[in-house]
Design an enzyme around this catalytic site. Structure first.
Site, PDB file in Angstrom:
ATOM      1  N   TYR A 140     -15.324  45.307  31.961  1.00 38.34           N
ATOM      2  CA  TYR A 140     -14.665  45.644  30.696  1.00 38.34           C
ATOM      3  C   TYR A 140     -15.126  46.987  30.143  1.00 38.34           C
ATOM      4  O   TYR A 140     -14.513  47.548  29.247  1.00 38.34           O
ATOM      5  CB  TYR A 140     -14.914  44.550  29.638  1.00 38.34           C
ATOM      6  CG  TYR A 140     -14.229  43.228  29.939  1.00 38.34           C
ATOM      7  CD1 TYR A 140     -13.345  43.104  31.004  1.00 38.34           C
ATOM      8  CD2 TYR A 140     -14.453  42.114  29.152  1.00 38.34           C
ATOM      9  CE1 TYR A 140     -12.725  41.898  31.280  1.00 38.34           C
ATOM     10  CE2 TYR A 140     -13.830  40.900  29.424  1.00 38.34           C
ATOM     11  CZ  TYR A 140     -12.976  40.802  30.491  1.00 38.34           C
ATOM     12  OH  TYR A 140     -12.359  39.604  30.758  1.00 38.34           O
ATOM     13  N   ASP A 223     -14.940  30.993  41.833  1.00 39.77           N
ATOM     14  CA  ASP A 223     -13.741  30.174  42.060  1.00 39.77           C
ATOM     15  C   ASP A 223     -14.123  28.697  42.134  1.00 39.77           C
ATOM     16  O   ASP A 223     -13.447  27.828  41.569  1.00 39.77           O
ATOM     17  CB  ASP A 223     -12.978  30.625  43.322  1.00 39.77           C
ATOM     18  CG  ASP A 223     -13.897  30.930  44.501  1.00 39.77           C
ATOM     19  OD1 ASP A 223     -15.116  31.081  44.299  1.00 39.77           O
ATOM     20  OD2 ASP A 223     -13.392  31.003  45.635  1.00 39.77           O
TER      21      ASP A 223
END
Ligand code: NAD
Length: 356
Positions: A140, A223
């Site tokens: 970010y 994941d």
């Protein structure tokens, strides 16, 4: 020494829910908690009063305070403002100016509210996870970033995922310290099989783990972590992860509990000075009606006492009082079952104070 708490109610339901949290603090103060409360302006209300979502005087107050309690910011009336003047800039400004790199997002499901989750009650009842998310680095913030036009005229967007060892180490340390205060289990979530940055992340966590032999460290790919969170969430206690993974996993974990009005959060610096706030926003759809759930904000006070003031006894007292009002069957509309009677914001706050 008297500890100073800066109270920033903000916008929308912010002032309503913060008023109840302040009642709780005042009750503890009457019982001998040595604190001093100061009010300040942030977000849209600060822009209205001072022309900026984070006026210099608020930043000064925040720097001088030992901890900050914030309601929420934002509202549709501010959406047409230019970006630097929007309410969220007040929040982002506080985070970056104060170096609040460690974001603590608990996902707790009170057994009394198990029916509010979309998952089966036996999967989530009693859930108590804490996600520690790195908040000021990673993809970010990484440079270079942007959208460029290639030679063939096609556009290409790019961001950079970057972490320095020191950044990984400080969020790791924050998480190990917290895990030590809880059950002593820490799961570091990465994507070390694909991303070099998170291979380094894993190495640093393993190295740090040697300094915390009392904490059981495990590793999981992101994941799989997403899958495990909805399959068997109670296997986790503390999770530590990078900014973007944490952003996504913490929202998923929050939703396991089914009630956004119940979840507090904290953003800490290296000295555990922090800003505490509910995870929800300013709920403009119910602002001014006196029906907002103040419990996330009250539980934020408990986190403040636990993590910034090291006062586990007062924090436990608040947590227990919240459990007790739920046991009594008190519900604001957002957590009431269909057909169940509900109470307003102030009644809920008063009940917690009475239970304290
Ligand atoms: P929201 O969290 O404000 O509201 C989502 C839904 O949850 C709404 O239906 C709302 O009524 C309900 N809700 C939220 N908190 C509640 C509470 N305490 N009790 C009962 N119901 C509650 O999210 P949104 O509608 O997407 O955003 C509204 C505004 O809040 C926007 O301006 C957004 O930018 C801002 N926002 C601020 C923060 C923050 O201050 N940290 C976080 C998220 C959104």
């Amino acid at each position: 020494m008297t500890k100073k708490i800066l109270v920033l109610p903000g916008d929308g339901i912010g002032p309503e829910i913060v008023a109840e949290a302040v009642k709780v603090l005042q009750r503890l103060q009457a019982d001998g908690l040595d604190i001093e409360l100061e009010q300040g302006l942030v977000g849209g209300s600060a822009w209205e009063a001072k022309g900026h979502p984070l006026p210099p005087e608020t930043l000064e107050q925040a720097r001088a305070a030992d901890a900050i309690l914030l309601g929420a910011v934002g509202g549709p009336q501010y959406e047409s403002l230019e970006r630097p003047l929007r309410p969220e800039q007040g929040l982002l400004g506080l985070r970056s100016e104060l170096g609040l790199f460690s974001n603590l997002r608990p996902a707790i499901l009170y057994p009394q509210l198990a029916a509010a989750s979309t998952l089966r009650p036996e999967v989530v009842s009693g859930l108590d996870i804490l996600i520690v998310r790195e908040l000021t680095g990673g993809i970010y913030f990484g440079q270079p970033r942007g959208v460029r036009t290639l030679d063939n005229g096609e556009k290409e967007g790019f961001n950079t995922l970057v972490y320095r060892e020191s950044e990984i180490e400080r969020i790791g340390r924050s998480a190990f310290e917290i895990a030590r205060k809880r059950s002593g289990r820490l799961c570091s979530v990465d994507k070390a099989n694909v991303l070099e940055v998170t291979e380094l992340w894993r190495q640093v966590m393993i190295r740090l783990g040697e300094e915390y032999p009392d904490v059981e460290l495990s590793h999981m790919y992101v994941d799989n972590a997403a899958m495990q969170l909805v399959r068997e969430p109670k296997q986790f206690d503390v999770i530590v992860t990078a900014n973007m993974f944490g952003d996504i996993l913490s929202d998923a974990a929050a939703m396991l509990t089914g009630s956004i009005g119940m979840l507090p959060s904290a953003s800490l610096d290296a000295q555990a000075k922090g800003m505490y706030e509910p995870i929800h926003g300013s709920a403009p759809d119910i602002a001014g009606q006196g029906v907002a759930n103040p419990l996330a904000t009250i539980l934020s006070v408990a986190m403040l006492l636990r993590y910034s003031f090291g006062d586990a006894a007062s924090a436990d007292r608040i947590d227990k009082a919240v459990g007790a009002v739920l046991d009594q069957g008190l519900r604001t509309p957002d957590i009431a079952a269909e057909g169940q009677a509900s109470v307003g914001t102030a009644d809920m706050g008063d009940a917690v104070v009475a239970s304290l």
